[in-house]
Design a protein around this motif. Structure first.
Motif, mmCIF file in Angstrom:
data_model
loop_
_atom_site.group_PDB
_atom_site.id
_atom_site.type_symbol
_atom_site.label_atom_id
_atom_site.label_comp_id
_atom_site.label_asym_id
_atom_site.label_seq_id
_atom_site.Cartn_x
_atom_site.Cartn_y
_atom_site.Cartn_z
ATOM 1 N N ASN A 62 0.586 -4.583 2.105
ATOM 2 C CA ASN A 62 -0.197 -3.348 1.988
ATOM 3 C C ASN A 62 -1.180 -3.395 0.820
ATOM 4 O O ASN A 62 -2.322 -2.961 0.931
ATOM 5 C CB ASN A 62 0.733 -2.136 1.820
ATOM 6 N N LYS A 63 -0.741 -3.944 -0.312
ATOM 7 C CA LYS A 63 -1.620 -3.958 -1.484
ATOM 8 C C LYS A 63 -2.833 -4.864 -1.249
ATOM 9 O O LYS A 63 -3.935 -4.572 -1.737
ATOM 10 C CB LYS A 63 -0.848 -4.406 -2.729
ATOM 11 N N HIS A 64 -2.631 -5.933 -0.483
ATOM 12 C CA HIS A 64 -3.752 -6.821 -0.179
ATOM 13 C C HIS A 64 -4.716 -6.165 0.808
ATOM 14 O O HIS A 64 -5.933 -6.295 0.679
ATOM 15 C CB HIS A 64 -3.236 -8.143 0.396
ATOM 16 N N TYR A 123 -6.796 -3.625 -1.031
ATOM 17 C CA TYR A 123 -7.839 -4.258 -1.846
ATOM 18 C C TYR A 123 -9.010 -4.714 -0.980
ATOM 19 O O TYR A 123 -10.178 -4.463 -1.310
ATOM 20 C CB TYR A 123 -7.246 -5.443 -2.617
ATOM 21 N N THR A 176 -6.845 3.107 -0.681
ATOM 22 C CA THR A 176 -5.608 3.178 -1.445
ATOM 23 C C THR A 176 -4.433 2.667 -0.614
ATOM 24 O O THR A 176 -4.485 2.641 0.621
ATOM 25 C CB THR A 176 -5.308 4.619 -1.878
ATOM 26 N N GLU A 177 -3.361 2.283 -1.303
ATOM 27 C CA GLU A 177 -2.162 1.847 -0.594
ATOM 28 C C GLU A 177 -1.573 2.990 0.223
ATOM 29 O O GLU A 177 -1.015 2.765 1.308
ATOM 30 C CB GLU A 177 -1.125 1.317 -1.579
ATOM 31 N N GLU A 234 7.584 -2.503 2.406
ATOM 32 C CA GLU A 234 6.518 -1.888 1.610
ATOM 33 C C GLU A 234 6.523 -0.382 1.810
ATOM 34 O O GLU A 234 6.751 0.100 2.913
ATOM 35 C CB GLU A 234 5.172 -2.464 2.017
#
Length: 225
Positions: free
Chosen positions: A170-172, A175, A180-181, A225
């Protein structure tokens, strides 16, 4: 009357060849080009009156027939001709069963490509030579149901889904899409619901039904996640 044709292929030389073939059959065509799924979505937003889409089946990020299935839901009025170097009967029949109005092999000559373009612009359905006038669907009921579910994804949800298929966390994804996540998680929830998947891994495995080679799928690292 001018026709707006969107050509989507990641190889500039082949896009140029397609433009030449289309131009011989349609002197009044205007061309828009895209080289990825992301630029395809951008092009459709900027050119909502596109008359015809030529879609490379092996386009990075298309995930086999996933992009075609999505397009049939988001733009059902837009004729799509699938263009591919993979032109066995099973692939051709599945493309047509999933909503393509035509199929062009990358080995076809300019005259054949031009004939397909002209026919589809006139509203005709043109099966490739050798398949006969009545094309029996290749896709089974489960695959057609998945394609229908894939068609319900929004463009942004399809982008997230594509990155999920690449094994991104999710964070990738957040980005790369500059969101946002929390937004990614909201999209992920909607994707799982629309695809009828219990978790991320199941969603990716389901997508294998729409790939040319199911072994290409990459399961996500985890569901935590």
């Amino acid at each position: 009357m001018n026709h707006e044709v969107l050509i989507v292929d990641d190889h500039p030389l082949f896009r140029a060849a397609l433009k030449g073939a289309v131009a011989t059959a349609c002197a009044d065509c205007e061309f828009v080009e895209a080289d990825s799924v992301a630029s395809l979505f951008d092009a459709l937003e900027q050119h909502p009156r596109t008359d015809l889409l030529l879609l490379d089946l092996n386009l990075p990020g298309a995930y086999g027939f996933c992009a075609l299935a999505h397009l049939r839901g988001s733009r059902p009025e837009l004729p799509v001709i699938v263009v591919s170097a993979t032109d066995d009967h099973r692939t051709v029949r599945q493309a047509l069963a999933l909503g393509a109005q035509g199929f062009v092999s990358k080995s076809a000559d300019a005259a054949t490509i031009g004939h397909h373009i002209d026919s589809v612009l006139r509203g005709e359905f043109v099966p490739p030579a050798g398949l006969g006038a009545s094309v029996e669907p290749e896709a089974d009921v489960a695959t057609l149901d998945l394609a229908h579910r894939m068609a319900q994804l929004t463009a942004q949800q399809f982008r997230v889904f594509g990155m999920l298929c690449l094994g991104r966390l999710n964070k990738h994804i957040a980005y790369e899409l500059d969101i946002t996540e929390a937004t990614v998680k909201a999209h992920m929830t909607a994707i799982l619901r629309k695809l009828g998947a219990a978790n991320r891994t199941q969603a990716v495995l389901l997508a294998g039904r729409l790939l040319l080679d199911p072994l290409e799928i990459k399961a996500p690292p985890d569901d935590l996640e």
